[in-house]
Design an enzyme around this catalytic site. Structure first.
Site, PDB file in Angstrom:
ATOM      1  N   ASP A   1       0.816  -1.204   0.000  1.00  0.00           N
ATOM      2  CA  ASP A   1       0.000   0.000   0.000  1.00  0.00           C
ATOM      3  C   ASP A   1       0.854   1.260   0.000  1.00  0.00           C
ATOM      4  O   ASP A   1       2.025   1.251   0.387  1.00  0.00           O
ATOM      5  CB  ASP A   1      -0.888   0.035   1.250  1.00  0.00           C
ATOM      6  CG  ASP A   1      -2.024  -0.969   1.213  1.00  0.00           C
ATOM      7  OD1 ASP A   1      -2.050  -1.818   0.296  1.00  0.00           O
ATOM      8  OD2 ASP A   1      -2.879  -0.909   2.113  1.00  0.00           O
TER       9      ASP A   1
ATOM     10  N   HIS B   1       3.747  -2.250   3.075  1.00  0.00           N
ATOM     11  CA  HIS B   1       3.769  -0.876   2.578  1.00  0.00           C
ATOM     12  C   HIS B   1       5.092  -0.590   1.877  1.00  0.00           C
ATOM     13  O   HIS B   1       6.149  -0.750   2.486  1.00  0.00           O
ATOM     14  CB  HIS B   1       3.587   0.118   3.728  1.00  0.00           C
ATOM     15  CG  HIS B   1       2.250   0.010   4.400  1.00  0.00           C
ATOM     16  ND1 HIS B   1       1.968  -0.987   5.298  1.00  0.00           N
ATOM     17  CD2 HIS B   1       1.122   0.752   4.268  1.00  0.00           C
ATOM     18  CE1 HIS B   1       0.708  -0.857   5.711  1.00  0.00           C
ATOM     19  NE2 HIS B   1       0.183   0.186   5.103  1.00  0.00           N
TER      20      HIS B   1
END
Length: 244
Positions: free
Chosen positions: A54, A205
């Site tokens: 992400d 991430h």
């Protein structure tokens, strides 16, 4: 002495309100909850793992991550923030050109559960436009920032042709952790899912929603270590569309 009726009734109302508030928070924020609408999590093959990243694209980490994934011949899923795609379209194109699945992570990464309908629409359609303008291909998957949603978020996503995707393994790599700590979090989550005969959808991430150049090299290093270890254990790596 018995409790006076008005006090007992008030206590009952407060208890019920507390339960409703707790249920609403669970429905809005718990990754696995299907109360507000269907979300994609994982399949039933315990050996399947989807690595999902992400908050990119991020010039401080995304290119290094792509090199790691290419070396291990693994495809991953990237949920990109629209404003970063506008700033670094070259990185978004590099992700797609390497064969990875690209999804919508909104334009600016707000908590969608608390936003107005107009803001939610703006966030989803804006990110879709940024991705489609950059990649020249439609977007089919969406991850709400922080996993936060309400019924309108999911119904709008469906109207836009987007399948909402959550996760069932959290690396906690937005914290300042070492690669070994990140790796341990992932291994624990995968083992838990395997005991339940579930595939693993791993939340990682490669960027950070506060701005470009967030430090995520520990995540890249953890990925580099994770893949060969899990392959030796019989795992296969997939993108989330495998489970759609």
């Amino acid at each position: 002495m018995p409790t006076p009726k008005p006090i007992a009734e008030a206590a009952t109302v407060l208890a019920a309100a507390g339960l409703l508030a707790g249920a609403a928070a669970y429905a809005a924020l718990w990754p696995h909850s299907q109360i507000f609408g269907k979300v994609l999590i994982a399949g039933s093959d315990p050996n399947e793992i989807a690595l999902t990243y992400d908050d990119g694209p991020n010039p401080a980490a995304t290119e290094r991550l792509l090199e790691v994934l290419a070396r291990h011949q693994v495809r991953a899923t990237f949920f990109l923030i629209g404003r970063f795609v506008r700033q670094r379209p070259d990185l978004a194109r590099a992700i797609a050109a390497a064969g990875h699945l690209v999804g919508n992570h909104t334009m600016t990464h707000p908590w969608l559960a608390w936003q107005s309908a107009a803001r939610i629409r703006e966030e989803l359609t804006g990110c879709n436009a940024a991705l489609e303008d950059t990649l020249g291909a439609p977007v089919r998957y969406f991850r709400p920032p922080h996993g936060a949603r309400r019924p309108y978020v999911l119904s709008l996503a469906r109207d836009l042709g987007l399948a909402a995707v959550q996760w069932n393994v959290t690396a906690y790599d937005w914290n300042p952790l070492s690669s070994q700590q990140i790796l341990a979090n992932i291994h624990r989550g995968i083992a838990r899912n395997q005991r339940k005969n579930r595939g693993s959808n791993v939340l990682l991430h490669d960027g950070g929603h506060l701005g470009l150049n967030q430090p995520r090299l520990a995540t890249v290093e953890a990925t580099d270590q994770l893949i060969p270890l899990q392959k030796q254990a019989g795992a296969s790596f997939v993108t989330v569309d495998t489970w759609a």
